[in-house]
Design a protein around this motif. Sequence first.
Motif, mmCIF file in Angstrom:
data_model
loop_
_atom_site.group_PDB
_atom_site.id
_atom_site.type_symbol
_atom_site.label_atom_id
_atom_site.label_comp_id
_atom_site.label_asym_id
_atom_site.label_seq_id
_atom_site.Cartn_x
_atom_site.Cartn_y
_atom_site.Cartn_z
ATOM 1 N N ASP A 103 5.530 -12.207 -6.701
ATOM 2 C CA ASP A 103 5.837 -13.625 -6.548
ATOM 3 C C ASP A 103 7.233 -13.834 -5.970
ATOM 4 O O ASP A 103 7.585 -14.940 -5.581
ATOM 5 C CB ASP A 103 5.714 -14.335 -7.898
ATOM 6 N N ALA A 104 8.036 -12.776 -5.892
ATOM 7 C CA ALA A 104 9.377 -12.884 -5.333
ATOM 8 C C ALA A 104 9.380 -12.751 -3.813
ATOM 9 O O ALA A 104 10.338 -13.149 -3.159
ATOM 10 C CB ALA A 104 10.286 -11.810 -5.937
ATOM 11 N N ALA A 105 8.309 -12.204 -3.239
ATOM 12 C CA ALA A 105 8.254 -12.009 -1.795
ATOM 13 C C ALA A 105 8.078 -13.362 -1.108
ATOM 14 O O ALA A 105 7.190 -14.130 -1.467
ATOM 15 C CB ALA A 105 7.094 -11.084 -1.429
ATOM 16 N N PRO A 106 8.941 -13.688 -0.148
ATOM 17 C CA PRO A 106 8.811 -14.984 0.521
ATOM 18 C C PRO A 106 7.547 -15.045 1.380
ATOM 19 O O PRO A 106 7.198 -14.077 2.054
ATOM 20 C CB PRO A 106 10.065 -15.075 1.395
ATOM 21 N N CYS A 107 6.858 -16.146 1.315
ATOM 22 C CA CYS A 107 5.665 -16.384 2.127
ATOM 23 C C CYS A 107 5.874 -17.663 2.923
ATOM 24 O O CYS A 107 6.581 -18.561 2.481
ATOM 25 C CB CYS A 107 4.422 -16.511 1.252
ATOM 26 N N PHE A 108 5.249 -17.733 4.073
ATOM 27 C CA PHE A 108 5.429 -18.868 4.958
ATOM 28 C C PHE A 108 4.074 -19.368 5.429
ATOM 29 O O PHE A 108 3.135 -18.589 5.571
ATOM 30 C CB PHE A 108 6.303 -18.468 6.150
ATOM 31 N N PRO A 109 3.947 -20.666 5.694
ATOM 32 C CA PRO A 109 2.655 -21.202 6.124
ATOM 33 C C PRO A 109 2.281 -20.732 7.527
ATOM 34 O O PRO A 109 3.140 -20.451 8.354
ATOM 35 C CB PRO A 109 2.877 -22.715 6.100
ATOM 36 N N LEU A 110 0.983 -20.630 7.738
ATOM 37 C CA LEU A 110 0.443 -20.279 9.043
ATOM 38 C C LEU A 110 -0.483 -21.394 9.482
ATOM 39 O O LEU A 110 -1.158 -22.012 8.666
ATOM 40 C CB LEU A 110 -0.348 -18.964 8.966
ATOM 41 N N GLN A 111 -0.509 -21.657 10.745
ATOM 42 C CA GLN A 111 -1.381 -22.697 11.289
ATOM 43 C C GLN A 111 -2.370 -22.053 12.236
ATOM 44 O O GLN A 111 -2.005 -21.210 13.055
ATOM 45 C CB GLN A 111 -0.557 -23.740 12.038
ATOM 46 N N VAL A 112 -3.625 -22.439 12.128
ATOM 47 C CA VAL A 112 -4.674 -21.945 13.012
ATOM 48 C C VAL A 112 -5.308 -23.140 13.694
ATOM 49 O O VAL A 112 -5.663 -24.123 13.037
ATOM 50 C CB VAL A 112 -5.752 -21.166 12.231
ATOM 51 N N GLU A 113 -5.411 -23.066 14.995
ATOM 52 C CA GLU A 113 -6.093 -24.102 15.766
ATOM 53 C C GLU A 113 -7.158 -23.438 16.616
ATOM 54 O O GLU A 113 -6.915 -22.378 17.195
ATOM 55 C CB GLU A 113 -5.107 -24.850 16.670
ATOM 56 N N ILE A 114 -8.317 -24.051 16.678
ATOM 57 C CA ILE A 114 -9.409 -23.526 17.496
ATOM 58 C C ILE A 114 -9.690 -24.543 18.590
ATOM 59 O O ILE A 114 -9.938 -25.714 18.309
ATOM 60 C CB ILE A 114 -10.659 -23.266 16.638
ATOM 61 N N PHE A 115 -9.621 -24.081 19.816
ATOM 62 C CA PHE A 115 -9.813 -24.948 20.970
ATOM 63 C C PHE A 115 -11.063 -24.551 21.729
ATOM 64 O O PHE A 115 -11.441 -23.382 21.751
ATOM 65 C CB PHE A 115 -8.629 -24.843 21.940
ATOM 66 N N ALA A 116 -11.663 -25.485 22.374
ATOM 67 C CA ALA A 116 -12.759 -25.223 23.312
ATOM 68 C C ALA A 116 -12.248 -25.604 24.695
ATOM 69 O O ALA A 116 -11.547 -26.610 24.850
ATOM 70 C CB ALA A 116 -13.988 -26.050 22.949
ATOM 71 N N PRO A 117 -12.561 -24.820 25.709
ATOM 72 C CA PRO A 117 -12.088 -25.161 27.056
ATOM 73 C C PRO A 117 -12.745 -26.450 27.543
ATOM 74 O O PRO A 117 -13.867 -26.783 27.148
ATOM 75 C CB PRO A 117 -12.497 -23.968 27.910
ATOM 76 N N GLN A 118 -12.036 -27.144 28.381
ATOM 77 C CA GLN A 118 -12.610 -28.358 28.972
ATOM 78 C C GLN A 118 -13.824 -27.990 29.814
ATOM 79 O O GLN A 118 -13.891 -26.893 30.387
ATOM 80 C CB GLN A 118 -11.578 -29.076 29.851
ATOM 81 N N GLU A 119 -14.764 -28.875 29.875
ATOM 82 C CA GLU A 119 -15.983 -28.669 30.668
ATOM 83 C C GLU A 119 -15.612 -28.257 32.084
ATOM 84 O O GLU A 119 -14.793 -28.900 32.739
ATOM 85 C CB GLU A 119 -16.810 -29.956 30.679
ATOM 86 N N GLY A 120 -16.173 -27.140 32.550
ATOM 87 C CA GLY A 120 -15.934 -26.666 33.904
ATOM 88 C C GLY A 120 -14.675 -25.838 34.093
ATOM 89 O O GLY A 120 -14.448 -25.297 35.166
#
Length: 140
Positions: A103-120
Amino acid sequence: MGRLHPALTNLLSGDNYHYCCHSNLTRALADHLGISLAAAEPHIHDVLNVFMCTGFTRDTGQYFMKASPVRPGDYLEFFAEIDLLGALSACPGGDCGAEHTSDAAPCFPLQVEIFAPQEGALGDWRSPARNGYDQTHGRG
């Protein structure tokens, strides 16, 4: 030894360590899909430690982990050429620069984003053909 894959930890020390990235992801997949750990485990391949600083010392070949050089705003982008299940596990060792799995080890938030390419946007790109490897491992 808990920093290594659980099978390697057991081989090297005889210990069973269950809170590494591989085991965390196996439990999460089993829980999410409502399947056994044995059924989930083959789907968890080697983990890709993208924000960790690990390696083997040049002189002794000893495995090491140290604090990540990653800074806020650093990111990776992946392009999936096939359907896949992606999972994220924050290392139970925190930033790997202090003590491991505490519990002493520092942890940091992670963000995940999932994208889809634009049509074409991909033009004439097509998913690759399935790998032709016959999985006989030289015994077929």
